[in-house]
Design an enzyme around this catalytic site. Structure first.
Site, short mmCIF file in Angstrom:
data_model
loop_
_atom_site.label_atom_id
_atom_site.label_comp_id
_atom_site.label_asym_id
_atom_site.label_seq_id
_atom_site.Cartn_x
_atom_site.Cartn_y
_atom_site.Cartn_z
N ASN A 252 0.00 -6.31 6.87
CA ASN A 252 -0.79 -5.69 5.80
C ASN A 252 -0.09 -5.83 4.45
O ASN A 252 -0.50 -5.22 3.46
CB ASN A 252 -1.05 -4.21 6.10
CG ASN A 252 -2.00 -3.58 5.11
OD1 ASN A 252 -2.89 -4.24 4.59
ND2 ASN A 252 -1.82 -2.32 4.81
N GLY B 36 -17.37 1.28 -1.63
CA GLY B 36 -17.21 2.60 -1.00
C GLY B 36 -16.53 3.62 -1.86
O GLY B 36 -17.13 4.62 -2.26
N SER B 37 -15.28 3.40 -2.20
CA SER B 37 -14.52 4.40 -2.93
C SER B 37 -14.73 4.28 -4.43
O SER B 37 -14.97 3.18 -4.96
CB SER B 37 -13.02 4.28 -2.61
OG SER B 37 -12.54 3.00 -3.00
N GLU C 28 -16.17 8.81 -1.67
CA GLU C 28 -15.04 9.16 -0.80
C GLU C 28 -13.99 10.07 -1.47
O GLU C 28 -12.78 9.89 -1.27
CB GLU C 28 -14.37 7.89 -0.26
CG GLU C 28 -15.33 6.98 0.46
CD GLU C 28 -14.71 5.67 0.92
OE1 GLU C 28 -13.47 5.55 0.92
OE2 GLU C 28 -15.45 4.75 1.28
N ASP D 109 -7.01 8.23 2.42
CA ASP D 109 -6.80 6.84 2.79
C ASP D 109 -7.87 6.48 3.81
O ASP D 109 -8.28 7.33 4.62
CB ASP D 109 -5.40 6.66 3.39
CG ASP D 109 -5.16 5.26 3.92
OD1 ASP D 109 -4.82 4.38 3.11
OD2 ASP D 109 -5.34 5.04 5.13
N ARG E 122 1.37 -0.46 -4.67
CA ARG E 122 0.45 0.14 -3.70
C ARG E 122 1.15 0.33 -2.35
O ARG E 122 1.65 -0.61 -1.75
CB ARG E 122 -0.77 -0.77 -3.53
CG ARG E 122 -1.68 -0.44 -2.37
CD ARG E 122 -2.55 0.75 -2.65
NE ARG E 122 -3.59 0.87 -1.63
CZ ARG E 122 -4.09 2.02 -1.21
NH1 ARG E 122 -3.67 3.14 -1.74
NH2 ARG E 122 -5.03 2.05 -0.29
N GLU F 242 -14.31 -10.28 0.02
CA GLU F 242 -13.56 -10.74 -1.15
C GLU F 242 -13.87 -12.19 -1.45
O GLU F 242 -13.98 -13.01 -0.56
CB GLU F 242 -12.06 -10.58 -0.89
CG GLU F 242 -11.19 -10.90 -2.10
CD GLU F 242 -10.88 -12.38 -2.25
OE1 GLU F 242 -10.75 -12.84 -3.39
OE2 GLU F 242 -10.79 -13.08 -1.24
N HIS G 103 -8.61 -5.42 -8.29
CA HIS G 103 -7.17 -5.16 -8.30
C HIS G 103 -6.52 -5.52 -9.63
O HIS G 103 -5.30 -5.43 -9.76
CB HIS G 103 -6.49 -5.91 -7.15
CG HIS G 103 -6.84 -5.34 -5.81
ND1 HIS G 103 -7.90 -5.78 -5.06
CD2 HIS G 103 -6.28 -4.33 -5.09
CE1 HIS G 103 -7.98 -5.09 -3.94
NE2 HIS G 103 -7.01 -4.20 -3.93
N CYS H 11 -13.87 -5.13 -3.74
CA CYS H 11 -13.26 -4.12 -2.88
C CYS H 11 -13.57 -2.74 -3.45
O CYS H 11 -14.27 -2.62 -4.46
CB CYS H 11 -11.74 -4.37 -2.79
SG CYS H 11 -10.97 -3.70 -1.31
#
EC number: 2.1.1.14
Length: 764
Positions: free
Chosen positions: A115, A437-438, A489, A494, A520, A670, A700, A732
């Protein structure tokens, strides 16, 4: 002797993260940042020295990414950043990593199957390499001033090139590896400076050696290290990790004279032991046996590891086997001593980076005949406790897995027909807009979540605060005229931790942070036992959000494969078995959302490709159980319920057929930061019948793309995709951005979409 491949750089309390973000926000100076970094390096080196590590790495610290550090070292700065050709300073370095107001960032993608994300070098025939950063030399000298002689670590030149991509202007078929002969002199220049300061060993990380490479690539490794070793001698340590070494790779390494030691991953690469037995190891070379897991938080089974090491000693001799970590400890949490949330039994089962130093040293000492009997006895007791604990095993969960039977759990109706039924219900315009989403996680939101946990506010006050935030996010999306909404959210810390906190079989750390990219950090949950869902996890918030609007509101879930791949996973059963347990829990949540009126449900599988084994021979089995796990979550819903999934920052072209096999109705993915590589799949004739939303802008980066740029990106998509399946969305979630960036970016995205709708209408 004890060796460590690398060490976490964020600090035990994320000191580097906070210093970086303060610097980026203009609240502190470059000197302030450098001071924090220097103090962290001193702490890291001294901890390893005090633990008894013999080969202590340097140049593994980074302000953002070690691959980007290599790009800076060799002066491979893309022309768009206006670099003058001298040393690479913070302005240029961070612009490459994050972009700036006028220039987009370089591509970011996953580091192998982890990750962690690295910044992808951009190379072309015009690239001129020059020594532009002496970071490796400076840090070696810095450690010497502390009385510590280190082993400088580099991303190996061949792996650096193999992990690069061709610039947009490069001729078709250009191979960055063709630049090897022009790259090597820069490495040689750095080595000469290190040799002049007294360095006697150099570590080169060449993880691409574990991949299935063409035979011609191995010649490049030999050429590189023959050239670099001509003036340095046999003082090179070559590190490989994350998988078994192919036989040809191993034979190549043992045949290179300048290589004095070879590092292998014996945790994820147990077949490498067979290679060593079959092909041996030349007498002048040593083996760095990576027996302590650098990617998980479980305590090493010292007795079992010592047995493996003693077998190697029989084959190779005591002085030629050194104990090491399986890879850099960058991928695990920092220090178990900082944990306050875990009980003593659970802590006894674990080892973070600091504790792994002591495991490496204990094994190394035992191999030399200096076994710490007390340390080994405590470890054996902890291993026995974990194996027998009733906390780990749940008979009902095991029975549910058995009852899955042989079904492939695929929805009966084909996706094309499902989309028609969904459109009748949702009545969406052409090119529907949505977000992933967020929405931004403000300081106020974090305060509210923190205060409800510490009981400074009541549960009722917390619910009211979160509902107010949801109201604001829903109104903003309606004002922006987005088509399918999200609740933002605000209740979630997380995307994995939030679910893990509500599932049985998980525990959580207070400070188990791991770097994902740049500043991050994520705090992976720990899956220690069988997984089940005691009650619904998201229905309350999704139902409330839908009550605020007549537009479709997405229910937001994290998929089983992503929960698995972004957690520290139990190592006492196959990962596939744990994934199926999570899938059953998410299936229950999906069906509860549908029963409560949520007609669009997104199940994020951001980490699907991340878990793909590096060796091709192992990939089909992973894809089978991973895709099957996703289908289990959705197999019980109606045809009119639209299932979305989302994936981010990886190379999906080689798993596109598995993505299709997931049988989601819509996938958002992405696209913008990777030069639209995803679209090449569809240009090559892959037919995708479901809805798809390749991201039109990179979230980002703080940069706000203009309307026409996003419209142009969508036009490229329309050249290979039908308008009836195309969605418009960011790359994202928006959690890490500020509203001052999000609102204008989404405004431009919606404007671009309306412009394209008009173009499509006029073309009819």
């Amino acid at each position: 002797m004890a060796h460590v491949v690398g060490y976490p750089r964020m600090g035990p309390k994320r000191e580097l993260k906070f210093s970086l973000e303060s610097f980026w926000d203009g609240k502190s100076t470059a000197e302030d940042l450098k001071k924090v970094a220097k103090d962290l390096r001193a702490l890291i080196w001294n901890q390893q020295k005090d633990a008894g590590v013999f080969w202590i790495p340097s140049n593994t610290f980074s302000y953002y990414d070690h691959v980007l550090d290599t790009t800076a070292m060799v002066g491979a700065v893309p022309g768009r950043y206006g670099w003058t050709g001298h040393s690479v300073e913070f302005d240029t370095y961070f612009s490459m990593a994050r972009g700036n107001k006028t220039t987009p960032a370089m591509e970011m993608t996953k580091w192998f199957d982890t990750n962690y994300h690295y910044i992808v070098p951009e190379l072309g025939p015009e690239t001129k390499f020059t020594l532009a950063s002496r970071k490796a030399v400076d840090e070696y000298k810095e450690a010497l001033e502390l009385g510590i002689k280190t082993v400088p670590v580099f991303v190996g030149p061949v792996s650096y090139l193999l992990l690069s991509k061709a610039t947009r202007d490069a001729p078709k078929g250009f191979d960055p590896l063709s630049l090897l002969d022009s790259l090597l002199p820069v490495y040689k220049e750095v080595l000469a400076e290190l040799k002049a300061t007294g360095a006697h060993g150099i570590q080169f990380d060449e993880p691409t050696l574990v991949l299935d490479l063409e035979s011609s690539k191995y010649e490049a490794f030999k050429r590189a290290y023959d050239y670099l070793g001509a003036d340095f001698g046999p003082g090179f340590l070559i590190e490989t990790y994350f998988a078994d070494l192919p036989a040809e790779a191993y034979k190549t390494l043992i045949g290179i004279e300048s290589i004095g030691a070879i590092g292998v991953d014996l945790v994820r690469g147990t077949k490498t032991l067979e290679l060593i037995k079959e092909h041996g190891l030349p007498e002048k070379k040593k083996l760095l046996a990576g027996i302590v897991d650098g990617r998980n938080i479980w305590a090493n089974d010292l007795a079992a590891s010592l047995t493996v090491l003693e077998g190697l000693v029989v084959d190779l001799g005591k002085d030629r086997v050194m104990v090491s970590t399986s890879c850099s400890l960058l991928h695990t949490a920092v220090d178990l001593r900082n944990e306050t949330k875990l009980d003593d039994e659970m802590k006894s089962w674990m080892a973070f980076a600091y504790q792994k130093l002591h495991e490496v040293v204990a094994l190394s000492n035992a191999l030399k005949g200096n076994k710490d009997e007390e340390f080994f006895a405590a470890n054996a007791a902890a291993q026995a406790s974990r194996r027998s604990s009733p906390r780990v095993h749940n008979a009902a969960v095991q029975e549910a897995i058995k009852n899955l039977g042989d079904s492939d759990h695929r929805r009966v109706t084909p996706v094309v027909n499902r989309l028609e039924e969904q459109q009748k219900k949702l009545n969406l315009p052409v090119l529907p807009t949505t977000t992933i989403g967020s929405f931004p996680q403000t300081v106020e939101l974090r305060r509210v979540r923190r205060e409800v946990k510490s009981k400074k506010i009541t549960e009722e006050e917390y619910i009211k605060a979160i509902q107010t935030e949801i109201q604001n996010v829903v109104k903003l999306q309606e004002d922006l005229d987005l088509d399918v909404l999200v609740h933002g959210e605000p209740e979630r810390n997380d995307m994995v931790e939030y679910f893990g906190e509500q599932l049985q079989g998980f525990v959580f750390t207070a400070n188990g942070w791991v770097q994902s990219y740049g500043s991050r950090c994520v705090k992976p949950p720990v899956i220690f036992g069988d997984v089940s869902r005691p009650s619904s996890m998201t229905v309350f918030w999704s139902k409330y959000a839908q009550s605020l609007t007549s537009r479709p509101m997405k229910g937001m879930l994290t998929g089983p494969v992503t929960i698995l791949n972004w957690s520290f996973v139990r190592n006492d059963q196959p990962r596939s078995a744990t994934c199926l347990q999570i899938a059953l829990a998410i299936k229950d949540e999906v069906e509860d959302l549908e029963a409560n009126g949520i007609t669009v449900i997104q199940i994020d599988e951001a980490a699907l490709r991340e878990g793909l084994p590096l060796r091709k021979s192992e990939q089909a089995a992973y894809q089978d159980w991973a895709v099957h796990s996703f289908r289990i979550t959705t197999c019980g819903v109606k045809d009119t319920t639209q299932i979305h999934t989302h994936m981010c920052y990886s190379n999906f072209n080689d798993i596109i057929h598995s993505i299709i096999d997931m049988d989601a109705d819509v996938i958002t993915i992405e696209n913008s930061r990777s030069d639209e590589k995803l679209l090449s799949v569809f240009r090559e004739g892959v037919k995708y019948a479901a809805g798809i939303g390749p991201g039109v802008y990179d979230i980002h980066s703080p940069r706000i793309p203009p309307t026409e740029e996003m419209a142009d990106r969508a036009r490229k998509m329309l050249a290979v995709l039908e308008s009836k399946v195309l969605w418009i969305n960011p790359d994202c979630g928006l959690k890490t951005r500020k509203y001052a960036e999000v609102v204008p970016a989404l405004t431009n995205m919606v404007a671009a979409t309306k412009q394209l709708r008009a173009e499509l209408a006029s073309a009819k």
